[in-house]
Design a protein around this motif. Sequence first.
Motif, PDB file in Angstrom:
ATOM      1  N   ILE A 144       0.835  -1.204   0.000  1.00 44.69           N
ATOM      2  CA  ILE A 144       0.000   0.000   0.000  1.00 44.69           C
ATOM      3  C   ILE A 144       0.869   1.252   0.000  1.00 44.69           C
ATOM      4  CG2 ILE A 144      -0.231  -0.072   2.519  1.00 44.69           C
ATOM      5  CD1 ILE A 144      -3.070   1.109   2.147  1.00 44.69           C
ATOM      6  N   TYR A 145       0.514   2.182  -0.881  1.00 41.49           N
ATOM      7  CA  TYR A 145       1.068   3.537  -0.862  1.00 41.49           C
ATOM      8  C   TYR A 145       0.036   4.449  -0.201  1.00 41.49           C
ATOM      9  CZ  TYR A 145       5.021   2.796  -4.096  1.00 41.49           C
ATOM     10  OH  TYR A 145       6.203   2.401  -4.682  1.00 41.49           O
ATOM     11  N   SER A 146       0.516   5.439   0.553  1.00 38.96           N
ATOM     12  CA  SER A 146      -0.379   6.339   1.282  1.00 38.96           C
ATOM     13  C   SER A 146      -0.191   7.780   0.813  1.00 38.96           C
ATOM     14  CB  SER A 146      -0.096   6.262   2.782  1.00 38.96           C
ATOM     15  OG  SER A 146      -0.108   4.913   3.220  1.00 38.96           O
ATOM     16  N   ASN A 147      -1.259   8.556   0.905  1.00 41.22           N
ATOM     17  CA  ASN A 147      -1.191   9.964   0.529  1.00 41.22           C
ATOM     18  C   ASN A 147      -0.547  10.757   1.662  1.00 41.22           C
ATOM     19  OD1 ASN A 147      -1.474  12.563  -0.342  1.00 41.22           O
ATOM     20  ND2 ASN A 147      -3.637  12.410  -0.846  1.00 41.22           N
ATOM     21  N   ARG A 148       0.766  10.753   1.674  1.00 42.03           N
ATOM     22  CA  ARG A 148       1.504  11.527   2.665  1.00 42.03           C
ATOM     23  C   ARG A 148       2.003  12.840   2.069  1.00 42.03           C
ATOM     24  NH1 ARG A 148      -0.443   9.031   7.051  1.00 42.03           N
ATOM     25  NH2 ARG A 148       0.153   6.834   7.195  1.00 42.03           N
ATOM     26  N   MET A 149       1.388  13.241   0.963  1.00 40.78           N
ATOM     27  CA  MET A 149       1.758  14.507   0.348  1.00 40.78           C
ATOM     28  C   MET A 149       1.151  15.655   1.155  1.00 40.78           C
ATOM     29  SD  MET A 149       1.416  13.593  -3.721  1.00 40.78           S
ATOM     30  CE  MET A 149      -0.310  13.115  -3.634  1.00 40.78           C
ATOM     31  N   HIS A 150       1.736  16.833   0.985  1.00 40.88           N
ATOM     32  CA  HIS A 150       1.296  18.000   1.756  1.00 40.88           C
ATOM     33  C   HIS A 150       0.995  19.174   0.840  1.00 40.88           C
ATOM     34  CE1 HIS A 150       2.403  15.899   5.451  1.00 40.88           C
ATOM     35  NE2 HIS A 150       3.543  15.566   4.863  1.00 40.88           N
ATOM     36  N   GLY A 151       0.330  18.875  -0.272  1.00 43.99           N
ATOM     37  CA  GLY A 151      -0.044  19.942  -1.186  1.00 43.99           C
ATOM     38  C   GLY A 151       1.063  20.394  -2.101  1.00 43.99           C
ATOM     39  N   GLU A 152       2.108  19.556  -2.253  1.00 44.12           N
ATOM     40  CA  GLU A 152       3.256  19.968  -3.066  1.00 44.12           C
ATOM     41  C   GLU A 152       2.869  20.304  -4.500  1.00 44.12           C
ATOM     42  OE1 GLU A 152       4.982  16.697  -0.302  1.00 44.12           O
ATOM     43  OE2 GLU A 152       3.064  17.253  -1.188  1.00 44.12           O
ATOM     44  N   TYR A 153       1.859  19.607  -5.031  1.00 39.36           N
ATOM     45  CA  TYR A 153       1.542  19.758  -6.448  1.00 39.36           C
ATOM     46  C   TYR A 153       0.192  20.459  -6.673  1.00 39.36           C
ATOM     47  CZ  TYR A 153       4.958  15.973  -6.253  1.00 39.36           C
ATOM     48  OH  TYR A 153       6.053  15.204  -5.972  1.00 39.36           O
ATOM     49  N   ASP A 154      -0.438  20.915  -5.629  1.00 43.19           N
ATOM     50  CA  ASP A 154      -1.801  21.422  -5.766  1.00 43.19           C
ATOM     51  C   ASP A 154      -1.892  22.631  -6.692  1.00 43.19           C
ATOM     52  OD1 ASP A 154      -2.560  19.428  -4.094  1.00 43.19           O
ATOM     53  OD2 ASP A 154      -3.132  20.715  -2.405  1.00 43.19           O
ATOM     54  N   SER A 155      -0.860  23.458  -6.725  1.00 46.99           N
ATOM     55  CA  SER A 155      -0.904  24.655  -7.555  1.00 46.99           C
ATOM     56  C   SER A 155      -0.324  24.430  -8.950  1.00 46.99           C
ATOM     57  CB  SER A 155      -0.163  25.811  -6.869  1.00 46.99           C
ATOM     58  OG  SER A 155       1.203  25.474  -6.673  1.00 46.99           O
ATOM     59  N   ASN A 156       0.358  23.304  -9.144  1.00 50.96           N
ATOM     60  CA  ASN A 156       0.971  23.004 -10.446  1.00 50.96           C
ATOM     61  C   ASN A 156       0.987  21.491 -10.627  1.00 50.96           C
ATOM     62  OD1 ASN A 156       2.327  23.168 -12.875  1.00 50.96           O
ATOM     63  ND2 ASN A 156       4.349  23.396 -11.933  1.00 50.96           N
ATOM     64  N   TYR A 157      -0.206  20.948 -10.914  1.00 52.59           N
ATOM     65  CA  TYR A 157      -0.363  19.494 -10.888  1.00 52.59           C
ATOM     66  C   TYR A 157      -0.200  18.820 -12.242  1.00 52.59           C
ATOM     67  CZ  TYR A 157      -5.021  21.176 -12.186  1.00 52.59           C
ATOM     68  OH  TYR A 157      -6.051  21.822 -12.788  1.00 52.59           O
ATOM     69  N   SER A 158      -0.026  19.579 -13.305  1.00 52.99           N
ATOM     70  CA  SER A 158       0.059  18.956 -14.632  1.00 52.99           C
ATOM     71  C   SER A 158       1.252  18.008 -14.725  1.00 52.99           C
ATOM     72  CB  SER A 158       0.131  20.020 -15.725  1.00 52.99           C
ATOM     73  OG  SER A 158       1.255  20.861 -15.534  1.00 52.99           O
ATOM     74  N   GLY A 159       2.383  18.427 -14.141  1.00 53.69           N
ATOM     75  CA  GLY A 159       3.555  17.552 -14.153  1.00 53.69           C
ATOM     76  C   GLY A 159       3.342  16.301 -13.326  1.00 53.69           C
ATOM     77  N   ALA A 160       2.628  16.437 -12.204  1.00 53.25           N
ATOM     78  CA  ALA A 160       2.345  15.283 -11.351  1.00 53.25           C
ATOM     79  C   ALA A 160       1.456  14.281 -12.073  1.00 53.25           C
ATOM     80  CB  ALA A 160       1.688  15.744 -10.051  1.00 53.25           C
ATOM     81  N   LEU A 161       0.469  14.776 -12.820  1.00 55.77           N
ATOM     82  CA  LEU A 161      -0.402  13.881 -13.582  1.00 55.77           C
ATOM     83  C   LEU A 161       0.368  13.156 -14.676  1.00 55.77           C
ATOM     84  CD1 LEU A 161      -3.603  16.111 -13.929  1.00 55.77           C
ATOM     85  CD2 LEU A 161      -3.353  14.065 -12.522  1.00 55.77           C
ATOM     86  N   SER A 162       1.267  13.867 -15.354  1.00 54.87           N
ATOM     87  CA  SER A 162       2.071  13.235 -16.405  1.00 54.87           C
ATOM     88  C   SER A 162       2.971  12.151 -15.820  1.00 54.87           C
ATOM     89  CB  SER A 162       2.923  14.288 -17.123  1.00 54.87           C
ATOM     90  OG  SER A 162       2.112  15.225 -17.798  1.00 54.87           O
ATOM     91  N   ALA A 163       3.564  12.441 -14.657  1.00 56.61           N
ATOM     92  CA  ALA A 163       4.429  11.453 -14.018  1.00 56.61           C
ATOM     93  C   ALA A 163       3.637  10.236 -13.574  1.00 56.61           C
ATOM     94  CB  ALA A 163       5.138  12.088 -12.825  1.00 56.61           C
ATOM     95  N   PHE A 164       2.437  10.459 -13.025  1.00 53.74           N
ATOM     96  CA  PHE A 164       1.601   9.350 -12.569  1.00 53.74           C
ATOM     97  C   PHE A 164       1.185   8.465 -13.737  1.00 53.74           C
ATOM     98  CE2 PHE A 164      -2.627   7.800 -10.878  1.00 53.74           C
ATOM     99  CZ  PHE A 164      -2.085   6.982  -9.902  1.00 53.74           C
ATOM    100  N   ARG A 165       0.906   9.073 -14.861  1.00 50.21           N
ATOM    101  CA  ARG A 165       0.544   8.299 -16.052  1.00 50.21           C
ATOM    102  C   ARG A 165       1.683   7.365 -16.466  1.00 50.21           C
ATOM    103  NH1 ARG A 165      -3.233   9.379 -20.015  1.00 50.21           N
ATOM    104  NH2 ARG A 165      -3.482  11.548 -19.348  1.00 50.21           N
ATOM    105  N   ALA A 166       2.907   7.804 -16.263  1.00 53.98           N
ATOM    106  CA  ALA A 166       4.064   6.979 -16.608  1.00 53.98           C
ATOM    107  C   ALA A 166       4.423   5.996 -15.500  1.00 53.98           C
ATOM    108  CB  ALA A 166       5.263   7.876 -16.920  1.00 53.98           C
TER     109      ALA A 166
END
Length: 244
Positions: free
Chosen positions: A75-97
């Motif tokens: 299991i992976y957990s959402n331990r993020m703290h809003g790092e990508y909330d204001s600029n999430y396009s890169g996070a979505l691209s990385a998650f897709r890969a």
Amino acid sequence: MKTIAINIEKGGAGKTTIACHLAWHLADAGHRVLVLDLDRQCNATTALREFEQLGSCKPLFEPGFEPPETGRLAIYSNRMHGEYDSNYSGALSAFRASLPKLAPHFDFCVIDTPPAWSWINFAALMMCDDLIVPVELGPFGPDSTKQLSNSIQTVNQRGRSTPINVVGLVANRVKANDRNQLAMLAELKAKIGRNLFAAYLPDRSHYSQSVQAGVPVWRHDKDTRSSLPPMRAFLDEAMQRMGV
């Protein structure tokens, strides 16, 4: 790896209870199961104690992700703290890969999602093969399905090459002696037909108690004769609908 998201844009609808029991059910059947607990409350992480804790899901949203050496259940957990909330396009691209890199290691991925729309929900719907939608038959429950329908349309148009397979809506916390709820359930069935699960989950404290105890309801140390059959019926129908 078949990826199953549990999503509705409302708190208290039973997403975590369903996600955990789905993960336990698949694990008991001998499958290799990965859980992404994307809800920042991380309740699924607390419940799924027997799963190997892989820490924050943050690496999945960053370039260059490499899957760790893991066991059969993780299991992976959402331990993020809003790092990508204001600029999430890169996070979505990385998650897709990143997510496909885990496919050789697991048979199923179950995604528990946040209770409100966000880019994290977009990520889950962008990558899932199947979507299960829990619905609470309260005054605002059915309205949340309209919001989700709009979100699905957005993701289908902007984030996917093929439409999301909506496995179905499952009514949760149904009170058998509540005429308003039963009328709402009948109305919902007439409106969406087969898109509503034939099985529904009644209002039973055993479900939340089992999640708090970190065990599925079929291993709970209470008398679950009234709550186990509906959960089994729902899980069996879910497997059938997904072709598992």
